[in-house]
Structures are given as structure tokens and as C-alpha cells.
Design a protein around this motif. Sequence first.
Motif, short mmCIF file in Angstrom:
data_model
loop_
_atom_site.label_atom_id
_atom_site.label_comp_id
_atom_site.label_asym_id
_atom_site.label_seq_id
_atom_site.Cartn_x
_atom_site.Cartn_y
_atom_site.Cartn_z
N LEU A 102 -71.07 11.56 49.87
CA LEU A 102 -72.25 10.71 49.74
C LEU A 102 -73.50 11.48 49.31
CD1 LEU A 102 -71.66 8.43 52.80
CD2 LEU A 102 -71.23 7.96 50.41
N PRO A 120 -65.45 9.06 44.12
CA PRO A 120 -65.57 7.66 44.54
C PRO A 120 -64.33 6.87 44.14
CG PRO A 120 -66.98 8.10 42.65
CD PRO A 120 -66.38 9.40 43.03
N ARG A 127 -70.21 2.73 46.55
CA ARG A 127 -70.18 4.10 47.09
C ARG A 127 -68.87 4.39 47.82
NH1 ARG A 127 -74.97 6.44 50.13
NH2 ARG A 127 -74.62 4.77 51.65
#
Lengths: 367, 319
Positions: A283, A206, A212
Motif C-alpha cells: 500500500l 495489485p 487497491r
Amino acid sequence: MPNLHEIYKTTKSVCLATMEKYPRVFQWVVTPCLILSGAFITNGIIMFLCAYNPIEAYIAAIALTFGTLSGLSETLVKATPYLMTGLSVAIAFRCGIWNIGAEGQFLMGALAAAFVGTKVAPVLPNTSWIAIPLSLSIAAIAGVIWGIVPGILKLTRGVNEVISTIMFNYIAIYFVSMMIDGGPLQETSRTGPQSDPIALWANLPPLIKPFRIHSGIILAVVLAGVLTFILFRTTYGYQLRAVGEGAAAAEAAGISIPHNTLRVFCISGALAALGGAIELMALSRILTDNFSPGYGYTAIAVALLARLHPLITVASALLFGALAEGSFAMEAEIGISRQVTWMMQAIILLFVIGFGSIRYLQKHKSK
Amino acid sequence: MEIFENIFTSMIHASTPLLLAAMGEVVSQRSGVINIGIEGMMLFGALFGLLGSYYTSGLPILAPWILPILAPWIGILTAGLSGLITAAIFSYFAIRLRGDQIVIGTAITLLALGFTEVVYRRLWGGIDKQLGIHDFKVIEIPLLDNIPIIGEILFSHNIVVFLAFLLVPCVYFFLYHTQYGLKVRACGEHPKAISTVGYNVLKIRTICMLFAGTMAGIGGAYLTLADVPYFSPGMTFGRGFVALAIVIFGKWHPIKAFAAALLFGLGYAMDAQFQALGLGIQYQWFKMLPFVLCLTVLAGFVGRAEAPLALGRPYDPSE
């Protein structure tokens, strides 16, 4: 005091004068704005007919998407898969190849990344310097395979790529399902239809905690730049565009149609597959059923709104990212299904066609 | 023997929606319009067919005995209308504005996916609610259904199946033995010629497209009015695209397309039957079957140069 008719006449002539003076501003700014406002209004009317309050919904969407830092970060995050698949479609359509298969290629990329991340990375030295490049390249290869088969079928057997790529999408959906539901990639506990999370060192890092927003976004934007360069500054790009503008003329000029067709199928497949890999590695880290909510189909709208220009695709992907993020706000606020974005995307596509922005596509479209 | 019977019965059952959509598509493609939006039109048909039947069943003004007969037909009507309206939108953009047919078809499918999901959430809160609707009941044709094996397979279906099968010779007769059918085929091969003799290409194509949309809508309605009594999002799951492949595999000919539809119906039927058997093979293999079948037949058996010459190319009357 001038009357209304005079005001109208002056405005009209000023508008026409500016239009002639700045044609690019109209092409790239005014037309997209008209398309979007038209689409928003039409979509609002349909929402109203389904007994939802569109104004309330739009306000909630704008407040979440542009009003909060996490909303902005989520817009970027959600724009990434649209950008990658949008680039894939843009490059294919530029060459006159109707690749509707970005969806399947996206899934195969994610599957390959999941395979490397869960099975290969743990047995290799535990470092990101090996795991990440390996995952990305295997994913790209998976995409190339999934893209080149329709290409070969088109060249050797004359199979229309629209049909074959769509069939490959459905096959990819079941293939992924087969792997994670009862297949070798199912999680170790074998409870649900999903894979194990990929190894931590195969994870795309990240950028700014706690949001995110991740490094895959940078990769995607860089790829958009590289593609723009290839498309407009190299011989390859020139040939590719020449084939798209008119296959017969290009062939007469000594450009090989089969070579360019296969090349474009490969690039297009690899881009979409990288999109899937980035999505997985940055993710969710877990491959699930319904991993893609139709990115490959939305990509067509993304690419066409950007008039198939890779750099503009970045902007149009951001817009679709914002729409997707906004739809979550609408779902939370007024309870409308978030798939309302599909409707929105379809209406945008129809407006794009209505405004004739893609007319140059059909002008030279080969038979 | 029983499994054999089951497979062929469900083959006919599964090929009916494909057949309906494919017959419409044959006509529209012969006129030169390729409609990728069939998937979306079927989805609209599935939803509106269900709603039409459901709301008719609730009408208090009608005599109760007529409802079970009337309601499914109203469903077919609303489904056909929804397909017709979608086809009208398609025609406006593809034929009038001369937009690209592939892109518009994709847009129509996206529109249907989004819209039906919104309505689904609105009406049933996001679950596949079983509705007590009046659907099409199986009718057994007297005497004929007593023939061993064949009777069970061929003559024990709902009325829509029989009508769909009747549609095939009708479309064949229309395309090859009527004057209008000749015009339709000419539109797909050489629109300029038909325009020079004084016919309106855009009008002919629009009419064919509207027919295709109506048939796709009815095909979709078959899924909710004769198969399962509920709507679930994306329930057509590629049947529209398979219908497209049927047309190509059937070489744009209604009778050959009919054979192709039966073949793909067999693909779907084997999926259902083999899953029920539980052979210890992963079920996804059978789910893939229709799509793999599509690719194989398209790659293996279809030559080039079979398609109508002007297929997919918008016609500009001013040229």
C-alpha cells in the motif's frame, strides 16, 4: 385465536429447541450477531450523547462499505493487517501467552521491509522474485527477534509478558521514529519524518486495477489456512493447545513448556511482522510515523471475537476491516473522528466477555 | 548545578501522576485484581479533569475570586469520578462476570482512546487547543524553600504533588496497619480463606478497584491540570503501563513503589532535560528511556513468586 402469552411461550420453546438442536449455529452465528447488534446500539448511544446522529452515520458507513465496489475492495485491504495481527494474537492466546506486542512486532516488520526495499533491493538484481521473498523473510526475522526477547525474559527472569510486550511496543514506536526521523532510513531529501518509497520490484503487485486490492490478501488468507492445519492437525498444534488449556497437565504429559512458549512467541511475532511488511509493500510503500493506528491492540478484539480460531479470524478481520472503512465514511459524512472504531472495538470486546464466549480461556488458565 | 536542580525538580513533577496511579494499583493488585486499563483511566481523567476545570471557570454564579481556587479542585473531582465510573465498568466485567482481566483492561484502554478522541474532535475540531483554565499553581512552602538546592527541589511544587507524596504513608498504613487492609491482602493471597470467615471477596475487590480507578483518573488529571493546559489524544502515552511496571518493581509494597515511581520520574525528567540540552543525540533515545528502564529493572531486579498469589484470577464464590 392464541393470546400473547401463548405466542411468547411457543416462541421460547421453539428457540430453546433449536438452540439444543443446532448448538454450533448458536455458537458461531446467533451469539456473534447479538454481540454486534448490542455493540452497535451501545456505540450509537454514546455517539448520540456526543451530539452526533448515529443513524445517519451508520447509513453512510453501510452505503460506502457495501454499496460500492471500491468500498468492498477497501474493506478487504483494511482487513489484511487486522487478519495478520489477529492470527498473531490468536496463536499466542491459544497457548496461554498474553502477547500484547503485536503492535511493536507489526512496526518492526514494516521497518525491516522498508530497509530491504530501500537499501538492499536496489543493489540486488532488479527482480521481484528476489526482492519480495527477501523482504518478507527479513521482516519475519525482525518479528521473531521482537517476539522472542519477551519470551526469553519470561522464561529466564520471570518477567510478565503482558508488561514486557507493551514496553516493546513503545520502544518499537520510537525505534521506527529514530530510523526515519534523522536516522539512516530517512528519505534522501531529508525533509519529513518518512522513508523513501521502496523499490518498485519490492512492491506486492495489485490484483485488480484500479482498486487497491493486492496479492498480500491472498498470502494472509493462505497463512490462516496453514495455521488452522498446524493448530488442529499436527503434534505441534496439539502441544501448543495443550499448554494453553493447562500448563501443569501438559507438563505432566511430557510437553516442554519452554519450547512451546518460545515457539509461540516466534510464530506470533513473525505473523504480526509479516502483516507490517505486507501493509508497507502493498500500500503506502513509504514508512511514516504513525504507520500503525493500533492494529496490534485491535487484533485482540479480532482474535477473541473469532474465539481464537484462525479460519474464523478471517471473517472477524473482514468485519473489522468493514468497521474501519465505515468509520472513514462516518468521518466524511458527519465529522465524527474515525477513531470511533476504537470505541466500537472496545464495546465489542466487552460484549464478547459479557456473552462468555471466552470463558473457556479462564477455565483452565494457569496461574 | 542548575541542571542537577532542574532534573530533580522535574523528576518529582513527572513522578507524581505515576505515583498516584501506582498507589491505586498497589491496592487493587493486593486484592487480586490486575488493572491493565490504568492507561485508559488516566486518559479519561486527563480529559475530564480539564473539562471540569474549564466549565467551572465559566460559571457566572460564583464569586470571581473563588474560581482560581475552586476550578482545579472541581477538575480533580470530575477526573476522579470518570476514573471511578470506568473502574465500575471494569469491576462489573472482571469481578462480577469473571472475565479475563487482561482482555478487559485492554478493552478499557481502547474505549478511552476512542472516546477521548471523539470528544476532542467534537469540542476542539482536532487541534490541541490551549484553554485558559485555572490550573494548580506552584506554592513555595515558606522558610523550607529557602534551603539551598533541596528547598528548590522538594518544597516548590503544586499542592497535588505534596498530597500525592502524603498518600504513600496513608496507603502503607491502610494496607499493613488496619483490619480492612489485612482483609484486602488476604483477598489477593487466598480469597477462599477470607470468604470462609464470612467476608465478601467480590465486594472487597470491587472497592479496591474503585479506589484504583479514582487514583488513576486523578493521576491523569495531573497532566492537564498541572502540566499542560490542553488535551491531546493519547497524551498519557504509556504512563499507565509504566505505573503497572512500578507496582511490580515495587514488589506490591507502597513504599518501594514510591521509590520506583521516583526512578521512573527520573527517566522522564532526563528525557525533558537532555532534549533541551541538545547533545547531538537523536531525541528518540531519551523518549525510549522510561520504557527501556522498565524492561531492565523488571528483568534485572524482580524475582518470581513475589506477586499476590491470586493475582489476575477471578474469584467464583460458588466454588
